[in-house]
Scaffold this motif. Structure first.
Motif, mmCIF file in Angstrom:
data_model
loop_
_atom_site.group_PDB
_atom_site.id
_atom_site.type_symbol
_atom_site.label_atom_id
_atom_site.label_comp_id
_atom_site.label_asym_id
_atom_site.label_seq_id
_atom_site.Cartn_x
_atom_site.Cartn_y
_atom_site.Cartn_z
ATOM 1 N N ARG A 1 23.433 2.633 17.969
ATOM 2 C CA ARG A 1 22.583 3.630 17.328
ATOM 3 C C ARG A 1 22.528 4.870 18.209
ATOM 4 O O ARG A 1 22.300 4.780 19.420
ATOM 5 C CB ARG A 1 21.174 3.083 17.093
ATOM 6 C CG ARG A 1 20.250 4.135 16.493
ATOM 7 C CD ARG A 1 19.041 3.551 15.840
ATOM 8 N NE ARG A 1 18.167 4.601 15.323
ATOM 9 C CZ ARG A 1 17.219 4.416 14.436
ATOM 10 N NH1 ARG A 1 16.994 3.205 13.953
ATOM 11 N NH2 ARG A 1 16.461 5.414 14.028
ATOM 12 N N ARG A 2 22.758 6.028 17.599
ATOM 13 C CA ARG A 2 22.815 7.286 18.339
ATOM 14 C C ARG A 2 21.859 8.310 17.733
ATOM 15 O O ARG A 2 21.411 8.186 16.596
ATOM 16 C CB ARG A 2 24.240 7.863 18.283
ATOM 17 C CG ARG A 2 25.342 6.931 18.759
ATOM 18 C CD ARG A 2 25.266 6.688 20.236
ATOM 19 N NE ARG A 2 26.476 6.045 20.729
ATOM 20 C CZ ARG A 2 26.606 5.548 21.954
ATOM 21 N NH1 ARG A 2 25.578 5.634 22.818
ATOM 22 N NH2 ARG A 2 27.730 4.992 22.342
ATOM 23 N N ARG A 3 21.592 9.353 18.529
ATOM 24 C CA ARG A 3 20.891 10.526 18.008
ATOM 25 C C ARG A 3 21.914 11.469 17.386
ATOM 26 O O ARG A 3 23.115 11.354 17.621
ATOM 27 C CB ARG A 3 20.146 11.247 19.126
ATOM 28 C CG ARG A 3 19.121 10.403 19.873
ATOM 29 C CD ARG A 3 18.326 11.289 20.833
ATOM 30 N NE ARG A 3 19.201 12.085 21.685
ATOM 31 C CZ ARG A 3 19.654 11.704 22.884
ATOM 32 N NH1 ARG A 3 19.301 10.517 23.388
ATOM 33 N NH2 ARG A 3 20.438 12.487 23.591
ATOM 34 N N LEU A 4 21.431 12.418 16.614
ATOM 35 C CA LEU A 4 22.335 13.370 15.981
ATOM 36 C C LEU A 4 23.085 14.231 17.000
ATOM 37 O O LEU A 4 24.188 14.711 16.714
ATOM 38 C CB LEU A 4 21.561 14.285 15.021
ATOM 39 C CG LEU A 4 21.142 13.659 13.690
ATOM 40 C CD1 LEU A 4 20.278 14.649 12.908
ATOM 41 C CD2 LEU A 4 22.350 13.247 12.867
ATOM 42 N N ASP A 5 22.505 14.425 18.173
ATOM 43 C CA ASP A 5 23.166 15.253 19.178
ATOM 44 C C ASP A 5 24.105 14.445 20.073
ATOM 45 O O ASP A 5 24.665 14.987 21.028
ATOM 46 C CB ASP A 5 22.146 16.004 20.035
ATOM 47 C CG ASP A 5 21.225 15.072 20.820
ATOM 48 O OD1 ASP A 5 21.200 13.856 20.516
ATOM 49 O OD2 ASP A 5 20.523 15.550 21.736
ATOM 50 N N GLU A 6 24.303 13.192 19.780
ATOM 51 C CA GLU A 6 25.219 12.358 20.545
ATOM 52 C C GLU A 6 26.516 12.141 19.755
ATOM 53 O O GLU A 6 26.521 12.190 18.524
ATOM 54 C CB GLU A 6 24.588 11.006 20.873
ATOM 55 C CG GLU A 6 23.396 11.092 21.805
ATOM 56 C CD GLU A 6 22.834 9.716 22.124
ATOM 57 O OE1 GLU A 6 22.792 9.356 23.311
ATOM 58 O OE2 GLU A 6 22.417 9.012 21.178
ATOM 59 N N THR B 1 23.353 6.711 13.006
ATOM 60 C CA THR B 1 22.089 7.361 13.298
ATOM 61 C C THR B 1 21.048 6.806 12.322
ATOM 62 O O THR B 1 21.334 5.897 11.545
ATOM 63 C CB THR B 1 22.181 8.881 13.129
ATOM 64 O OG1 THR B 1 22.296 9.184 11.732
ATOM 65 C CG2 THR B 1 23.381 9.448 13.892
ATOM 66 N N HIS C 1 20.093 8.344 9.785
ATOM 67 C CA HIS C 1 20.279 9.076 8.538
ATOM 68 C C HIS C 1 21.395 8.444 7.704
ATOM 69 O O HIS C 1 22.558 8.429 8.117
ATOM 70 C CB HIS C 1 20.613 10.532 8.844
ATOM 71 C CG HIS C 1 19.600 11.198 9.726
ATOM 72 N ND1 HIS C 1 18.414 11.708 9.258
ATOM 73 C CD2 HIS C 1 19.592 11.390 11.078
ATOM 74 C CE1 HIS C 1 17.715 12.210 10.260
ATOM 75 N NE2 HIS C 1 18.405 12.029 11.379
#
Length: 296
Positions: A148-153, A172, A174
């Motif tokens: 699981r990542r953030r949008l900026d990753e 993410t 989303h």
């Protein structure tokens, strides 16, 4: 050349027959009773690879599991017509079948957590709403969620020719972002099946500059990029106006990036497609890219 709907783009004769024939051959090798669905096709390759691993390790019990297991035995991993996996990083494998890590269904595979299942369902619903449900049902019936990542990753995703129908991807919170990446990797699986079904052999010594990689790539890799990225652009254009929040600038930036890359990469498409002997495959790739660079 008029545009085709996403469903029409991926509706290609011979692909389903190829999947059924391949599944039947694997079932014959394993000695089990696999069905004829796209999910059976994807699972069959997991079972075949798993059986090879077990045989090399001389693990008789594990080999027996892979030889007797069918899709009906994996319903605890299912989310509708799909299987959703969420393995730990330590469970990923590396071997001669892939330069990247992968995962095989096994007797100890656990169901994905409810949060992951909900996200995949939402991603499939979004893809289906915008015309890509058939693509995902037939070419991404097994989803392996990784990190699981953030949008900026940075998000990594991939598919393997030895495990068609399976998609490995980071994600993410989303569903639209997950749908984008599932469509991208399902497109790779579709093109591999289409090339095989129509007996297309591509030269390894002919290359084209790929703006997506920033280097020259063989015809095979160049066409894969053109096809897969074109489908993700078509999906994002359809879903872009229905999303809100922080995912909006993320998707907008991705679309701008793809427009720039297609502006240069698409120039070589006609020549690259000249090496594809099957007119029906040439037509689908050409139509998808044409819709991206010259939308109606």
């Amino acid at each position: 050349m008029s545009a085709l709907s996403p469903e029409a783009l991926v509706a290609l004769g011979g692909v389903a027959d190829h999947q059924r024939q391949r599944t039947s051959r694997i079932a014959s090798v394993l000695g089990n009773r696999l069905g004829s669905s796209a999910l059976d096709y994807a699972v069959a390759h997991h079972l075949l690879e798993g059986a090879e691993h077990a045989a090399r390790a001389r693990d008789a019990d594990l080999l027996a599991w892979y030889r007797r297991t069918t899709v009906r035995d994996l319903t605890h991993l299912s989310a509708g017509p799909h299987i959703v996996l969420s393995p730990r990083p330590a469970d990923l494998l590396r071997s001669e079948i892939s330069e990247t890590a992968y995962y095989l269904v096994g007797p100890d595979t656990s169901p994905a957590p409810p949060e992951a299942l909900g996200l995949v369902r939402a991603a499939f619903a979004s893809a289906t709403e915008h015309g890509f449900g058939v693509l995902l049902t037939h070419h991404a019936p097994v989803v392996c969620l990784l990190n699981r990542r953030r949008l900026d990753e940075t998000l990594h995703s991939w598919a393997l020719t030895r495990l068609p129908g399976t998609v490995f991807t980071d994600y993410t919170a989303h569903p639209e972002v997950l749908a984008r990446d599932l469509i991208h990797e399902a497109a790779h699986n579709w093109l591999n099946d289409a090339l095989t079904a129509h007996d297309v052999s591509l030269p390894a010594d002919v290359t084209f500059f790929s703006p997506w990689r920033g280097t020259r790539r063989p015809v095979y890799g160049f066409l894969h990029a053109c096809w897969a990225f074109s489908l993700t652009v078509l999906y994002l254009r359809r879903t872009r106006h229905s999303v809100t929040g922080p995912v909006v600038p993320f998707l907008d930036a991705h679309l701008r990036q793809q427009e720039d890359q297609f502006a240069s990469g698409a120039k070589a498409l006609t020549e690259a497609l000249s090496y594809v002997s099957a007119k029906v495959v040439r037509d689908r790739v050409s139509r998808a890219v044409n819709e991206v660079v010259q939308p109606e």
